[in-house]
Design a protein around this motif. Structure first.
Motif, PDB file in Angstrom:
ATOM      1  N   GLY A 178      41.000  -9.276  -5.745  1.00  0.00           N
ATOM      2  CA  GLY A 178      41.179  -9.629  -3.833  1.00  0.00           C
ATOM      3  C   GLY A 178      39.619  -9.817  -3.538  1.00  0.00           C
ATOM      4  N   VAL A 179      39.478  -9.681  -2.339  1.00  0.00           N
ATOM      5  CA  VAL A 179      38.407 -10.308  -1.476  1.00  0.00           C
ATOM      6  C   VAL A 179      37.424  -9.069  -1.212  1.00  0.00           C
ATOM      7  CG1 VAL A 179      39.035 -12.689  -0.484  1.00  0.00           C
ATOM      8  CG2 VAL A 179      39.062 -11.237   0.182  1.00  0.00           C
ATOM      9  N   SER A 180      37.739  -7.816  -0.935  1.00  0.00           N
ATOM     10  CA  SER A 180      37.107  -7.160   0.171  1.00  0.00           C
ATOM     11  C   SER A 180      35.390  -6.889  -1.331  1.00  0.00           C
ATOM     12  CB  SER A 180      37.651  -5.624  -0.251  1.00  0.00           C
ATOM     13  OG  SER A 180      39.103  -5.976   0.530  1.00  0.00           O
ATOM     14  N   ARG A 181      35.970  -6.245  -2.318  1.00  0.00           N
ATOM     15  CA  ARG A 181      34.890  -5.798  -3.499  1.00  0.00           C
ATOM     16  C   ARG A 181      34.057  -7.160  -3.254  1.00  0.00           C
ATOM     17  NH1 ARG A 181      37.182  -5.839  -7.638  1.00  0.00           N
ATOM     18  NH2 ARG A 181      36.617  -7.321  -8.838  1.00  0.00           N
ATOM     19  N   GLY A 182      33.990  -8.171  -3.288  1.00  0.00           N
ATOM     20  CA  GLY A 182      33.645 -10.018  -3.405  1.00  0.00           C
ATOM     21  C   GLY A 182      32.830  -9.628  -2.720  1.00  0.00           C
ATOM     22  N   SER A 183      32.731  -9.008  -0.545  1.00  0.00           N
ATOM     23  CA  SER A 183      32.618  -9.006   0.161  1.00  0.00           C
ATOM     24  C   SER A 183      31.575  -7.856   0.683  1.00  0.00           C
ATOM     25  CB  SER A 183      33.230  -8.787   1.706  1.00  0.00           C
ATOM     26  OG  SER A 183      35.039  -9.708   1.088  1.00  0.00           O
ATOM     27  N   ILE A 184      31.195  -7.191  -0.092  1.00  0.00           N
ATOM     28  CA  ILE A 184      29.770  -6.658  -0.501  1.00  0.00           C
ATOM     29  C   ILE A 184      28.953  -6.565  -0.860  1.00  0.00           C
ATOM     30  CG2 ILE A 184      28.963  -4.371  -1.242  1.00  0.00           C
ATOM     31  CD1 ILE A 184      31.773  -2.847  -1.283  1.00  0.00           C
ATOM     32  N   PRO A 185      27.767  -7.168  -1.081  1.00  0.00           N
ATOM     33  CA  PRO A 185      26.478  -7.852  -0.649  1.00  0.00           C
ATOM     34  C   PRO A 185      26.399  -7.749  -2.543  1.00  0.00           C
ATOM     35  CG  PRO A 185      25.885  -6.924   1.008  1.00  0.00           C
ATOM     36  CD  PRO A 185      27.084  -6.699   0.921  1.00  0.00           C
ATOM     37  N   ALA A 186      25.937  -8.117  -3.864  1.00  0.00           N
ATOM     38  CA  ALA A 186      26.026  -7.786  -4.937  1.00  0.00           C
ATOM     39  C   ALA A 186      24.200  -6.773  -4.978  1.00  0.00           C
ATOM     40  CB  ALA A 186      25.599  -9.153  -5.607  1.00  0.00           C
ATOM     41  N   ALA A 187      23.745  -6.490  -4.804  1.00  0.00           N
ATOM     42  CA  ALA A 187      22.906  -5.581  -4.628  1.00  0.00           C
ATOM     43  C   ALA A 187      23.258  -4.168  -4.603  1.00  0.00           C
ATOM     44  CB  ALA A 187      21.875  -6.356  -3.946  1.00  0.00           C
ATOM     45  N   GLU A 188      24.234  -4.739  -3.784  1.00  0.00           N
ATOM     46  CA  GLU A 188      25.002  -2.752  -2.852  1.00  0.00           C
ATOM     47  C   GLU A 188      25.760  -2.432  -3.828  1.00  0.00           C
ATOM     48  OE1 GLU A 188      23.329  -1.307  -0.230  1.00  0.00           O
ATOM     49  OE2 GLU A 188      22.138  -2.948   0.289  1.00  0.00           O
ATOM     50  N   LEU A 189      25.897  -2.820  -4.894  1.00  0.00           N
ATOM     51  CA  LEU A 189      27.455  -2.799  -5.755  1.00  0.00           C
ATOM     52  C   LEU A 189      26.431  -2.784  -7.086  1.00  0.00           C
ATOM     53  CD1 LEU A 189      29.903  -1.838  -4.567  1.00  0.00           C
ATOM     54  CD2 LEU A 189      30.499  -4.838  -6.201  1.00  0.00           C
ATOM     55  N   THR A 190      27.003  -1.336  -8.123  1.00  0.00           N
ATOM     56  CA  THR A 190      27.139  -1.706  -9.586  1.00  0.00           C
ATOM     57  C   THR A 190      28.237  -1.094  -9.913  1.00  0.00           C
ATOM     58  OG1 THR A 190      24.906   0.229  -8.893  1.00  0.00           O
ATOM     59  CG2 THR A 190      25.834   0.650 -11.593  1.00  0.00           C
ATOM     60  N   THR A 191      28.968  -2.507 -11.117  1.00  0.00           N
ATOM     61  CA  THR A 191      29.266  -2.242 -12.043  1.00  0.00           C
ATOM     62  C   THR A 191      29.946  -1.915 -13.255  1.00  0.00           C
ATOM     63  OG1 THR A 191      29.656  -4.129 -11.589  1.00  0.00           O
ATOM     64  CG2 THR A 191      30.516  -3.988 -10.111  1.00  0.00           C
ATOM     65  N   TYR A 192      30.574  -0.833 -13.354  1.00  0.00           N
ATOM     66  CA  TYR A 192      30.924  -1.095 -15.112  1.00  0.00           C
ATOM     67  C   TYR A 192      31.968  -1.487 -15.742  1.00  0.00           C
ATOM     68  CZ  TYR A 192      27.793   2.472 -13.387  1.00  0.00           C
ATOM     69  OH  TYR A 192      26.566   3.164 -13.165  1.00  0.00           O
ATOM     70  N   SER A 193      31.772  -2.347 -16.857  1.00  0.00           N
ATOM     71  CA  SER A 193      33.132  -3.023 -17.258  1.00  0.00           C
ATOM     72  C   SER A 193      33.272  -2.707 -18.639  1.00  0.00           C
ATOM     73  CB  SER A 193      33.234  -3.981 -17.655  1.00  0.00           C
ATOM     74  OG  SER A 193      33.257  -4.189 -16.390  1.00  0.00           O
ATOM     75  N   PHE A 194      34.777  -2.337 -19.228  1.00  0.00           N
ATOM     76  CA  PHE A 194      34.603  -1.165 -21.113  1.00  0.00           C
ATOM     77  C   PHE A 194      35.713  -2.605 -21.441  1.00  0.00           C
ATOM     78  CE2 PHE A 194      35.357   0.760 -24.833  1.00  0.00           C
ATOM     79  CZ  PHE A 194      34.533   1.522 -24.977  1.00  0.00           C
ATOM     80  N   ASP A 195      35.178  -3.678 -22.400  1.00  0.00           N
ATOM     81  CA  ASP A 195      36.412  -3.444 -23.180  1.00  0.00           C
ATOM     82  C   ASP A 195      36.973  -2.803 -24.373  1.00  0.00           C
ATOM     83  OD1 ASP A 195      38.936  -5.427 -24.900  1.00  0.00           O
ATOM     84  OD2 ASP A 195      37.392  -6.831 -24.629  1.00  0.00           O
ATOM     85  N   HIS A 196      38.533  -1.904 -24.502  1.00  0.00           N
ATOM     86  CA  HIS A 196      38.595  -1.520 -25.192  1.00  0.00           C
ATOM     87  C   HIS A 196      38.643  -2.108 -26.782  1.00  0.00           C
ATOM     88  CE1 HIS A 196      38.752   2.801 -22.480  1.00  0.00           C
ATOM     89  NE2 HIS A 196      38.435   1.203 -22.154  1.00  0.00           N
ATOM     90  N   GLY A 197      38.620  -3.139 -26.753  1.00  0.00           N
ATOM     91  CA  GLY A 197      38.429  -3.744 -28.315  1.00  0.00           C
ATOM     92  C   GLY A 197      40.418  -3.723 -29.204  1.00  0.00           C
ATOM     93  N   ILE A 198      41.142  -3.190 -27.804  1.00  0.00           N
ATOM     94  CA  ILE A 198      42.386  -3.778 -28.817  1.00  0.00           C
ATOM     95  C   ILE A 198      43.257  -4.131 -27.562  1.00  0.00           C
ATOM     96  CG2 ILE A 198      44.529  -1.727 -28.331  1.00  0.00           C
ATOM     97  CD1 ILE A 198      41.982   0.829 -28.539  1.00  0.00           C
TER      98      ILE A 198
END
Ligand code: RFL
Length: 383
Positions: A157-177
């Motif tokens: 969606g558009v909501s998360r992208g409406s937050i200035p990047a500097a205000e957000l920390t994101t964590y992604s993890f690929d489980h390799g499965i």
């Protein structure tokens, strides 16, 4: 002007809309797709006990979960040997119910609209403005202002992208499965079934009286199971489920499921609050994606009501921390479960295979471990 503009009519947005409506808080829901698309989207199947309590507490149980089938046993089959996990008896009677996500969405939609709710389908090009003052939401053919915006528009969606990047920390993890899932005209299992095997993980769930959905682990990058001949799929299922007599049938749908996790912190920026997949995604192990979305919506409804009705913005200020505690708890559970059922495969490191077996054995040897597992399956309050 409305109290709350809700972006997205998925489980999070519709639950929030219904809870606000019951609390007398005005809201408008903007959904980019048309009604039939929203109502027919098949995804989750299990509403955990905590999720059903949200609707019970709001007086919506009859409208939303009437007739739902209660889950008792989960079969965890280890190299063909059945083990039946009786979750409710380990969790003080708390158990999930089978409610297909599209049924839940349909019922929430109907209830909201029958209560006079304002839901605008096919609202394209939604954009959020002035989030630090009085938020304004524009979309093709319309505009509205609101005291608060709830971003319930899913991962893309558009909501998360409406937050200035500097205000957000994101964590992604690929489980390799990777998971390959097929829908087949094959008799359903007696109980939800997950099979742990050196040939790889497989699962089978009922999808009506004459059909089953199967899941098979595969190696992303090394193979593309959509190219597997159906005979090979059945051969793999028989091997992994340890059931040479498993009846086959026509395969009517084939899909790939990503085993990915993602969390955005914080789940709020100024007058915008993210809920559900807009803020986090989780692997299907443990079936927590939809349930997390509902739990966020419940916490947000309470917090918005306190702010708008009682001029108390304390719960809104702690909204993100409250929801992130549960989000990370469920992420850990989902990863724990993922390792237990996938690390047993022959492709795994031998040490990890032994750890996975120890994790599995503990569930049957230690009642406290069983109680914890059952508690996580039923869903936790963590407030
Ligand atoms: P959703 O369901 O993605 O809904 C978001 C809504 O927002 C709309 N939207 C927009 N509207 C306006 N403007 C925009 N720019 C918009 N962009 C998007 C979309 O059209 C949509 O209507 O998010 P929500 O509400 O947070 O709900 C999350 C759950 O849907 C999700 O976590 C679960 O489906 C995950 N999941 C499962 N969860 C479980 O608890 N148990 C399961 O067994 C389970 N199985 C699954 C799943 C998800 C799957 N997929 C495909 C992602 C199985 C699958 C295959």
């Amino acid at each position: 002007m409305t109290d709350v503009a809700i972006i997205g009519a998925g489980p999070a947005g519709l639950t929030l809309a219904n809870l606000l409506q019951r609390n007398g808080i005005s809201c408008v829901v903007l959904e980019s797709r048309d009604r039939s698309h929203v109502e027919d989207r098949q995804r989750a199947g299990v509403l955990d006990h905590y999720g059903s309590e949200i609707f019970a507490k709001a007086g919506l149980a009859d409208a939303v979960i009437a007739g739902a089938y209660r889950e008792k046993f989960l079969e965890l089959r280890y190299e063909g040997e059945p083990h039946f996990f009786d979750g409710p008896s380990h969790a003080g009677g708390r158990a999930g119910v089978i409610v297909p996500q599209q049924l839940l969405v349909r019922r929430l939609l109907t209830t909201f609209l029958e209560g006079g709710g304002d839901l605008r389908f096919a609202a394209k090009d939604v954009a959020l403005h002035d989030l630090t003052t009085t938020p304004r939401v524009t979309y093709a053919g319309g505009e509205l202002t609101a005291s608060y915006v709830a971003g319930c528009d899913g991962f893309h969606g558009v909501s998360r992208g409406s937050i200035p990047a500097a205000e957000l920390t994101t964590y992604s993890f690929d489980h390799g499965i990777g998971w390959y899932t097929v829908l087949a005209e094959a008799p359903p299992p007696r109980h939800a079934l997950m099979a742990i095997s050196e040939h790889g993980f497989a699962a089978q769930f009922a999808r009506g009286p004459h059909s089953s959905r199967f899941y098979l682990e595969y190696r992303p990058g090394a193979e593309d199971p959509r190219e597997w001949p159906d005979d090979y799929t059945w051969e793999q299922l028989r091997l992994r489920l340890g059931d040479p007599d498993l009846p086959g049938g026509a395969i009517t749908d084939k899909e790939i499921v990503e085993m990915r996790s993602f969390v955005a912190e914080p789940m709020a920026y100024a007058n915008l609050f993210l809920a559900g997949d807009a803020a986090h995604i989780i692997t299907p192990m443990g079936a927590k994606g939809m349930n997390l979305a509902l739990a966020d919506a419940d916490v947000l409804a309470t917090a918005l009501t306190a702010a708008l009705r009682d001029a108390d913005d304390g719960p809104l200020r702690s909204y993100s921390d409250t929801c992130l505690r549960r989000t990370w708890d469920y992420q850990e559970f989902s990863r724990w479960f993922t390792e237990m059922v996938h690390d047993a495969g022959a492709q795994s490191d031998p040490f990890r295979r032994r750890l996975a077996k120890a994790r599995f054995d503990r569930l049957w040897a230690n009642p406290k471990a069983a109680a914890w597992f059952a508690d996580m399956m039923a869903g936790t309050a963590l407030l």
